[in-house]
Design an enzyme around this catalytic site. Structure first.
Site, PDB file in Angstrom:
ATOM      1  N   GLY A  67       0.829  -1.203   0.000  1.00  0.00           N
ATOM      2  CA  GLY A  67       0.000   0.000   0.000  1.00  0.00           C
ATOM      3  C   GLY A  67       0.859   1.246   0.000  1.00  0.00           C
ATOM      4  CB  CYS A  94       5.313  -4.336   0.069  1.00  0.00           C
ATOM      5  SG  CYS A  94       6.169  -2.796  -0.245  1.00  0.00           S
ATOM      6  CE1 TYR A  95       1.717   1.153   5.583  1.00  0.00           C
ATOM      7  CE2 TYR A  95       0.048  -0.571   5.784  1.00  0.00           C
ATOM      8  CZ  TYR A  95       0.595   0.634   6.208  1.00  0.00           C
ATOM      9  OH  TYR A  95       0.038   1.298   7.259  1.00  0.00           O
ATOM     10  CG  HIS A 189       5.485  -6.062  -4.609  1.00  0.00           C
ATOM     11  ND1 HIS A 189       4.220  -5.800  -4.130  1.00  0.00           N
ATOM     12  CD2 HIS A 189       6.251  -5.016  -4.244  1.00  0.00           C
ATOM     13  CE1 HIS A 189       4.223  -4.633  -3.515  1.00  0.00           C
ATOM     14  NE2 HIS A 189       5.437  -4.128  -3.562  1.00  0.00           N
ATOM     15  CD  GLU A 191       2.235  -8.555  -5.228  1.00  0.00           C
ATOM     16  OE1 GLU A 191       3.048  -9.313  -4.662  1.00  0.00           O
ATOM     17  OE2 GLU A 191       2.038  -7.383  -4.858  1.00  0.00           O
ATOM     18  CG  ASP A 247     -18.859  -9.477 -17.722  1.00  0.00           C
ATOM     19  OD1 ASP A 247     -18.027 -10.345 -18.065  1.00  0.00           O
ATOM     20  OD2 ASP A 247     -18.539  -8.334 -17.362  1.00  0.00           O
ATOM     21  CE  LYS A 389     -14.750  -9.381 -19.521  1.00  0.00           C
ATOM     22  NZ  LYS A 389     -15.951  -8.551 -19.331  1.00  0.00           N
TER      23      LYS A 389
END
Ligand code: XMP
Length: 533
Positions: A67, A94-95, A189, A191, A247, A389
Site C-alpha cells: 500500500g 511490502c506495506y 512483491h 505477485e 458477462d 474476467k
C-alpha cells in the site's frame, strides 16, 4: 456494494479460502488472481474490515497487501490486531509486512535509499516459504533470489519470535518469519511477474503453509453456482438484461443451466449495435444455449430521443435512461418475476467500492443497467460477482458459448452512441457499422484481433475531399482505434503493421459509401480515453 459484501456472501463455499486485506496497493487484485490461478478461492476486504467480518469469512490464511501509506506515522492503516492471534498463517507483503512488524512490536523506518525494481536478495536462513528457491546455492549458503521491490520504508527491528530469512543491500529484513506462529513477511512483491519465482512463493504459502488444496476449478464453480442459484430462486422466475457482452451472456448461460425456462432474458436493440449483432446474439443465445429471449427493436425510439443532442454526457444519460424505461415496460408485462439477474463480476464489485471514496473523479458516467434493481423492486441475483474476467470466460466456454463471444473485445453500454462524435443519426450509425465490420474482419484475417485488447472505428462528422475515379468526393472521416491494455485504466496504442492499415483504409473507402478518409488514432490513455466520448 463493498468488497466486504462480496466476501460475506460467497455462495460457492469452497473449503479453502484466502483473504486478502487491501491496504491500497495497485497489485491487490493481482494477488487475489494469483491465488485463484493456484486453484484456491480468494476474496478481498478493505484493510480496516472489522474483525467480526474477517472471522465470519473463515479464512484458511490471510495476506496483507502492499500500500502507499507509511507505518512511520502515528495514524496510518493497520489491520485488526486479532488476526495475528487466530492461529492461521498470515503473509504480509511490502506495506503488509511493515504493518505486521510494527503492530507486533518491531520497528520500521523511512529509509534514505528507496528500492525500486529488480534486486538480488540473499537467503540467509531455512524457511518454509523460500528454502530451495535460491539460485547458486552451495554448501553453507541458501543461494540468491531475483525479486522485484518497490518501497521507501523498511523494517529495522524485528518483533519477538521473528527471524530474518533473506536480506538485500537495502533491506536487512527482505523476508522474515515466525514459523511457530506461522507469520511471514516479504518486502518484495511475489505477485508481479518481475519476480521470476513469485508464483512459486505464493504456491508455497498456499499449499505448504496454509495446507490448501487446489480445488477451486471452473467445473466446481459451475456446479456450486448451479446448486446455489436453485436453492435461492426455487420456482421463481428470473429476469436478465442481456447485452450480448461476455458477462451477461455467461450469466445467462449459467442461469439457463440452473433453472431453464424460469429465466427470461430481455435484449434491447438500441440501433447502436455492431453489424448483425442483434441477429448473432439472438441466434446464439436461443439456438445454441436454449435461452428464453425477448428481443425488443427500439432503434427508432433511441434515434428520435438522441436527435439534436451533441453533448457526450447527455447522450450517455439519454441512452441509459431509455434503456431502463424500455426494460421496465417489458418487465411490467411479466407477472411472476421475483429476481433480477446481473452479470456483475468481481472487478466491478471492487471498483464500485473504490468509487465510494470522494477522491474518484467522474471522467465518464459508465452505466449499463445501474438503477434497475431499485426501480423494479426485484431481488438481485449476481452469480458471477466473485469471479475475475478470465474465470468468467473459462466458465462461458465450458457452458458452450462460442469462442467469438467469450473472447470478444469489450463494447460499451452506450454502444456506437459514443463512437459517433456529436449528434447520433441512423445514417451515421449505418456507415460506422460497415466500416467497423471491415476493420474487425481484417484484424481476424491477419491474426491481430486477439492481440488487441479493444479495436473499433469512430465516426467523425466532418467532411474531407477525395477523388474517386475522375470525380471529386466530399465525404466523412473515420478513425481506427486499437489499444493494448491489462486493466483498461491505462492503455497503449497498438502498433498495427502499416501494410494492414493500408488494406483496411483502402477497403473502407472503396466499400463504404459516405467515407472519404481513414485515420489511425495513436494516442495513449492517459491523456486520451479509449473511447472518443
Ligand atoms: P474509456 O473510454 O473510459 O474506456 O477509457 C475504458 C473501457 O470502458 C469501456 N466503456 C464503457 N463500458 N459502459 C460500459 O460498459 C460504458 O458506459 C462505457 N464507457 C466506456 C470502454 O469501451 C473501454 O473498454
Amino acid at each position: 456494494m463493498t468488497p466486504s459484501s462480496a466476501a460475506d456472501h460467497h455462495s460457492a463455499s469452497p473449503e479453502d479460502k484466502i483473504l486478502v486485506l487491501d491496504f491500497g496497493s495497485q497489485y491487490t487484485q493481482l494477488i487475489a488472481r494469483r491465488i485463484r490461478e493456484c486453484k484456491v478461492f480468494s476474496a478481498i476486504l478493505p484493510y480496516d474490515a472489522l474483525f467480526e467480518s474477517i472471522k465470519s469469512f473463515q479464512p484458511t490464511g490471510i495476506i496483507l497487501s502492499g500500500g502507499p501509506a507509511t507505518v512511520t506515522e502515528e495514524f496510518t492503516a493497520r489491520a485488526a490486531s486479532e488476526i495475528f492471534e487466530m492461529g492461521i498463517p498470515v503473509l504480509g507483503i511490502c506495506y503488509g509486512m511493515q504493518t505486521m512488524a510494527a503492530q507486533l512490536g518491531g520497528k520500521v523506518e523511512n529509509s534514505l535509499v528507496h528500492e525500486y525494481g529488480h534486486t538480488t536478495m540473499a537467503l540467509v536462513e531455512e524457511s518454509e516459504l523460500l528454502s530451495g528457491l535460491g539460485e547458486n546455492s552451495s554448501n553453507g549458503s541458501f543461494g540468491e533470489m531475483d525479486v522485484w521491490m518497490s518501497h521507501g520504508d523498511r523494517v529495522i527491528e524485528l518483533p519477538e519470535g521473528f527471524t530474518a530469512t533473506a536480506c538485500s543491500a537495502n533491506s536487512p529484513f527482505a523476508a522474515i518469519s515466525d514459523g511457530k506462529r506461522q507469520l511471514y513477511g516479504l518486502q518484495f512483491h511475489p505477485e508481479v511477474t518481475h519476480t521470476p519465482k513469485g508464483q512459486e512463493v505464493i504456491e508455497r504459502f498456499l499449499y505448504r503453509i496454509c495446507r490448501c488444496s487446489p480445488n477451486w476449478k471452473s467445473e466446481s464453480i459451475i456446479q456450486n453456482q448451479i446448486e446455489s442459484i436453485r436453492q435461492k430462486v426455487g420456482s421463481d422466475q428470473v429476469l436478465l438484461a442481456l447485452s450480448g457482452g461476455v458477462d451477461s451472456s455467461v450469466c445467462a448461460a449459467l442461469l439457463q443451466k440452473a433453472i431453464g425456462d424460469q429465466l427470461i432474458c430481455i435484449f434491447v436493440d438500441n440501433g447502436l449495435l455492431r453489424l448483425d449483432e442483434a441477429k448473432t446474439v439472438y441466434q446464439t443465445m436461443t439456438e445454441k444455449i436454449g435461452i428464453n429471449l425477448l428481443a425488443i427493436d427500439a432503434a427508432d425510439r433511441f434515434f428520435s430521443e438522441l436527435a439534436g443532442v451533441t453533448e457526450p454526457e447527455l447522450k450517455r444519460k439519454i441512452i441509459g435512461r431509455l434503456f431502463i424505461e424500455i426494460f421496465q415496460e417489458e418487465a411490467s408485462k411479466l407477472k411472476d418475476v421475483k429476481w433480477l439477474a446481473q452479470g456483475t463480476i468481481y472487478p466491478d464489485v471492487i471498483e464500485s467500492a473504490g468509487l465510494q471514496t470522494d477522491k474518484a473523479k467522474v471522467i465518464k458516467s459508465h452505466h449499463n443497467v445501474g438503477g434497475l434493481p431499485e426501480s423494479l423492486h426485484l431481488q438481485l441475483l449476481e452469480p458471477l460477482r466473485e469471479l475475475f474476467k478470465d474465470e468468467v470466460r473459462k466458465i462461458g466456454s465450458e457452458l458452450g458459448l462460442p469462442h467469438e463471444i467469450v473472447y470478444r473485445h469489450p463494447f460499451p453500454g452506450p454502444g456506437l452512441g459514443v463512437r459517433i462524435l456529436g449528434e447520433v443519426k441512423k445514417k451515421f450509425a449505418d456507415i460506422l457499422r460497415q466500416a467497423d465490420a471491415i476493420y474487425i474482419e481484417e484484424l481476424y484475417r491477419h491474426d491481430l484481433y486477439y492481440e488487441a485488447s479493444q479495436a473499433f472505428v469512430v465516426f467523425l462528422p466532418v467532411k474531407s475531399v477525395g477523388v474517386v475515379g475522375d470525380n471529386r468526393a466530399y465525404d466523412y472521416v473515420v478513425s481506427l482505434r486499437a489499444v493494448q491494455t491489462q486493466d483498461f485504466m491505462t492503455a497503449n496504442c497498438m502498433e498495427l503493421p502499416h501494410q494492414v492499415l493500408q488494406i483496411i483504409a483502402s477497403r473502407i473507402v472503396n466499400e463504404v459509401a459516405g467515407v472519404s478518409r481513414v485515420t489511425y488514432d495513436i494516442t495513449s490513455k492517459p491523456p486520451a480515453t479509449i473511447e472518443w466520448e
